[in-house]
Design an enzyme around this catalytic site. Structure first.
Site, short mmCIF file in Angstrom:
data_model
loop_
_atom_site.label_atom_id
_atom_site.label_comp_id
_atom_site.label_asym_id
_atom_site.label_seq_id
_atom_site.Cartn_x
_atom_site.Cartn_y
_atom_site.Cartn_z
N ASP A 88 43.58 24.24 53.42
CA ASP A 88 44.72 24.55 54.27
C ASP A 88 44.70 26.00 54.72
OD1 ASP A 88 45.31 25.35 51.55
OD2 ASP A 88 47.40 25.60 52.14
N GLU A 183 47.04 25.14 49.02
CA GLU A 183 46.98 26.36 48.21
C GLU A 183 47.92 27.42 48.73
OE1 GLU A 183 45.30 30.42 47.06
OE2 GLU A 183 45.76 29.54 49.01
#
Length: 417
Positions: A88, A183
């Protein structure tokens, strides 16, 4: 063991491909992963891993990519190691329609980004550019982040997989690959299957300058201060109303500046308000508190409570509730119990021809939580710079050095076994 380093790297072409996929995570989402688009990249990575020849590569329901490179050594006692990066990108800056640009043979002059000429990379604002003369710098076009955090790490691990499979002279034990979602919003390992990994040691590829390795992170808590005020009709409020919004504003204004992120550096911790919501009757302030010494987090939470007590002396009808949630802890507490994990990482960086530097990071990585879940996991450079911004950049040559570091590290664990 000496081996011939690759003469052909795939890391740049992979990176340019991956940053074109919007994988921003969403802190307001309740799903796993927080955005379905992260699985788009995950599916592509699985496809490429299978094409490389890694037969067990798969994407699970929560958006994690798992894969195994089988051992190619006769030694039976080589510990299993894992390489990890997150897919991400930060929700702080747009990651939609990223247009990566390679600036060949950087000569030290300002890099003006073409789609927004106010976005200029200057050496005095990006000090590591002085180490990049003659290198090829990759940026976005000026209207989005680049996504080097952490698609540089993803591309480096993917290239290392390609190199290991195609260069069997590099002897190694079993190697696990893990790509995580979310994350950037603190959920990167919420649903990870540690037993499936079955690894003794891990390495996240999510650091900054080439040669750096981080064995120490902040310890972190989230704090929510809920203020219960007294509501009244504003036309008849004299002597009655105690606005929770105003109380919250006073509390924030009284926070000690010496403990603010904008006034701390190095090993100093901080108290940071990240959001205020509410109305007259109730307001909420969300904080993050950080320090390398976990014991100081209690002091910071108490400081918030003491300020609230002082402010509320002037608002006798109001009260508050303080909620504290542990987020992650300094991975050094775990890594110090397994010194060879860091030692081998530093040796690998040196074998890649770099000056190895052991650092602390004023933040956290997936490795912070993985370390306390049974997978000790320091963080190795990926070459990413100016994270979460339109001026984010990475160099081709630094990414290639990261690939070399992964290859050397894989071989070192086999040698030492």
């Amino acid at each position: 063991m000496n081996f011939n380093l690759p003469t052909y790297f795939t890391v740049t072409e992979r990176f340019m491909r991956y940053v074109g996929i919007d994988t921003q995570s969403d802190p307001t989402s309740k799903t796993y992963p927080s955005t379905a688009r992260q699985k788009t990249l995950g599916k592509l990575l699985v496809k490429e891993l299978l094409e490389i020849g890694i037969a067990d590569a798969h994407l699970d329901e929560f958006g994690y990519v798992y894969a195994t490179i089988p051992a190619n050594t006769d030694k039976l006692n080589v510990p299993v190691i894992c390489f990890c990066s997150h897919m991400d990108t930060s929700p702080d800056c747009s990651g939609e329609n990223v247009k990566p640009i390679i600036h060949k043979n950087y000569n030290g002059t300002d890099l003006v980004l073409p789609d927004d000429h106010t976005q200029v990379l200057k050496m005095d604002e990006h000090p590591d550019l002085k180490n990049q003369i003659g290198n090829d710098i990759i940026t976005a076009s000026g209207t989005t982040l680049l996504g080097a955090d952490n698609k540089a790490g993803v591309a480096e691990i993917m290239d290392a997989c390609y190199q290991l499979v195609n260069n069997p002279q590099i002897k190694h034990g079993t190697i696990k690959i893990l790509f995580t979602p979310d994350e950037e919003i603190g959920r990167g390992v919420d649903k990870v299957d540690i037993q499936k990994l079955g690894a003794y040691a891990g390495y996240t590829m999510d650091g900054e300058s080439a040669g750096n390795m981080e064995n120490e992170t902040f310890s972190a808590d989230g704090v929510r201060l809920i203020i219960n005020g007294v509501s009244s009709h504003p036309g008849f409020a004299k002597g009655k109303m105690e606005s929770a919004i105003k109380i919250a504003s006073i509390i924030v204004a009284m926070l000690p500046f010496e403990l603010s992120p904008e006034n701390t550096e190095g090993m100093e911790g901080f108290i940071h308000p990240v959001g205020i919501n509410g109305h007259v009757e109730q307001a909420t302030i969300d904080f993050i508190i950080r320090d390398f010494d976990a014991d100081k987090l209690t002091r910071y939470a108490n400081e918030i409570g003491e300020i609230a007590d002082e402010v509320l002396e002037d608002f006798p009808g109001s009260g508050y509730e303080l909620q504290i949630q542990e987020q992650y802890r300094n991975m050094k507490q775990v890594l110090d119990q397994h010194p060879e994990i860091v030692e081998y990482g530093m040796e690998a960086i040196k074998r890649a021809g770099l000056d190895a530097k052991l650092c602390s990071i004023r933040g956290g990585t997936d490795g912070s939580r993985l370390s306390f879940m049974g997978l000790p996991c320091p963080n190795i450079f990926a070459g990413e710079h100016a994270f979460h911004s339109k001026q984010e950049w990475v160099s081709v040559q630094d990414m290639q050095k990261a690939v070399e570091t992964i290859l050397h590290l894989s071989a070192i664990w086999e040698e030492k076994a």
